[in-house]
Scaffold this active site. Structure first.
Site, mmCIF file in Angstrom:
data_model
loop_
_atom_site.group_PDB
_atom_site.id
_atom_site.type_symbol
_atom_site.label_atom_id
_atom_site.label_comp_id
_atom_site.label_asym_id
_atom_site.label_seq_id
_atom_site.Cartn_x
_atom_site.Cartn_y
_atom_site.Cartn_z
ATOM 1 N N HIS A 203 65.716 -24.328 56.707
ATOM 2 C CA HIS A 203 66.228 -24.818 57.995
ATOM 3 C C HIS A 203 65.831 -26.281 58.169
ATOM 4 C CE1 HIS A 203 67.206 -24.938 62.271
ATOM 5 N NE2 HIS A 203 66.020 -25.507 62.467
ATOM 6 N N LYS B 193 95.670 -36.066 21.897
ATOM 7 C CA LYS B 193 96.827 -36.944 21.680
ATOM 8 C C LYS B 193 96.742 -38.252 22.463
ATOM 9 C CE LYS B 193 100.307 -35.423 25.030
ATOM 10 N NZ LYS B 193 101.734 -35.081 25.172
#
Length: 465
Positions: free
Chosen positions: A443, A34
């Site tokens: 890491h 719409k």
């Protein structure tokens, strides 16, 4: 009259993803919207614009508060709020244009206008012109709108919803936020970073009450540092405007009447399904509580060829939940056997630190009488977090006491919204905490906190704390 295999009413994440998947599976597909732009609430006045403002305000906050610590010396930064909002709109425009591109790419017919049922196979579309289409199958994906309180009607100027909060013309001096849920905390944090004095008024006794209590406690502590003031166990009874001042009246847990004043009041108490104007009765359907449409496990309504997905049906009002449902319906129509595990739809709060969660909370496990183990790990103990200065928060993993299967995965900290995906994948494959703990995590990364929390949940053997 044009005829389609499937017509979708609503072009938000649920609707447009459903349309794409239907088209991929060979169906002649139409989508009806719409508004002038595709993307629904999420792309236009929800997820995307709020994240743009959250990121911009966090950049300003860092420039003001933490650049000097990194050895970056600048003059005192100033907020150009007009530019900040303009950038937000640019992000929205690009994203909505992307959806239009995807519709064209997949040869999906787009109708602009208000769609409503004429009968169970026919939809009238009222736009610049009125037209009608016929569809073998129909998907209702019309989303939701902000919930309005009877004593706090939106005037869209000073008493506002999240929609107006995303396009203010100024940074408020003072802002009251009614509701300490996801929307209230996100937008409250935006304006607090930009200099507003933000007061949160919440009916329940804690923030983000659907999340694990540990996350609620941590985010409250963090946002208090940012300057937000919390008033829990307060029942709001009146919101009124006097010129440019909004007065909020509430009753606290001592049954005392208290008032709060600000130049803006954001009412963020949830959203309600948007089904108004669909003329459901013409299709033999009706909306129930808060406008929601009843569906079965296949997402079919009372009419088996009409489906409903996303915010208009039961469950969490989340864009990614709607997307999963859109794909589910498309693949069901194609004769496939898709599945959705509703217990594994993650929830996220895009404050900083972020909050993310999937599975059961500790409170839920206790209430259900499930024997469980809990392991937590603080980001402060990670080298990566110290390097970036993002040391707030933790990862918390809950696993079954006997089988070690992961039952809940909860994060507050840097990039929690991204880290939670590891929990979703683990739980989809019914992994144990030990499985996560035995998986190598690079890491230095924030994700190491996940591995460490998994180690903590299995025999309390975290390595770096």
């Amino acid at each position: 009259m044009d005829k389609f295999d499937v017509a979708i009413i609503g072009s938000g994440p649920g609707g447009y993803v459903a349309a794409i998947r239907c088209a991929q599976l060979g169906m002649k597909t139409a989508i009806i919207e719409k508004y002038a732009t595709l993307g629904g609430t999420c792309l236009n006045v929800g997820c995307i614009p709020s994240k743009a403002l959250l990121d911009s305000s966090e950049h300003f906050h860092n420039a003001e508060k933490s650049f000097a610590d990194h050895g970056i010396e600048i003059n005192s930064p100033k907020v150009n709020f007009e530019q900040m909002v303009a950038r937000k709109q640019s992000v929205v425009d690009q994203t909505c244009d992307g959806v239009k591109f995807l519709m064209d790419k997949n040869k999906i017919t787009v109708f602009q206008g208000m769609g409503s049922f004429v009968d169970e196979h026919t939809i009238a579309i009222k736009g610049e012109e009125e037209t009608k289409i016929e569809a073998k199958n129909i998907i209702i994906a019309t989303g939701s709108k902000p919930t309005e309180l009877p004593f706090a009607k939106f005037d869209k100027e000073r008493i506002i919803s999240s929609t107006e909060a995303l396009k203010l013309k100024e940074v408020p001096k003072k802002m009251i936020v009614i509701g300490a849920g996801i929307i209230g905390l996100e937008l409250g944090s935006v304006y607090a970073r930009l200099g507003a004095e933000v007061t949160v008024v919440e009916y329940l006794d804690r923030a983000i009450p659907t999340f694990d209590g540990a996350l609620s406690k941590e985010i409250t502590k963090s946002l208090k540092k940012l300057g937000l003031k919390f008033n829990f166990s307060h029942k709001v009874s009146d919101v009124s405007r006097k010129g440019d001042t909004v007065v909020v009246t509430a009753t606290n847990k001592k049954e005392e009447e208290v008032t709060f004043e600000a130049d803006y009041c954001l009412v963020a108490v949830g959203r309600s399904a948007y089904t108004a104007g669909l003329n459901l009765e013409a299709a033999g359907l009706s909306a129930g509580e808060r406008g929601k449409i009843e569906v079965n496990d296949h997402l079919q309504t009372a009419k088996s060829h009409i489906y409903a997905i996303g915010d208009v049906i039961k469950g969490a009002m989340l864009a990614h939940k709607a997307e999963e449902e859109g794909v589910f319906v498309a693949e069901s129509l194609a004769g496939q056997k898709p599945h959705i595990n509703y217990d594994l739809i993650p929830g996220v709060v895009y404050t900083w630190p972020e909050v993310a969660s999937v599975g059961k909370t500790e409170e839920q496990l206790k209430e259900a009488g499930v024997s469980y183990k809990s392991g937590s790990f603080p980001f402060r103990a990670l080298g990566r977090a110290r390097a970036s200065g993002d040391v707030e928060g933790l990862v918390k993993i809950l696993s079954d006491k006997e089988t070690d299967e992961v039952l809940g995965f909860h994060v507050i900290g840097p990039r929690a919204a991204d880290l939670v995906a590891e929990g979703v994948i683990a739980m989809e494959f019914r992994a144990s905490a030990e499985d996560i703990a035995r998986s190598s995590h690079a890491h230095p990364t924030f994700a190491e906190a996940v591995k460490e929390a998994a180690l903590a949940a299995t025999d309390n053997r975290a390595l770096h704390v």
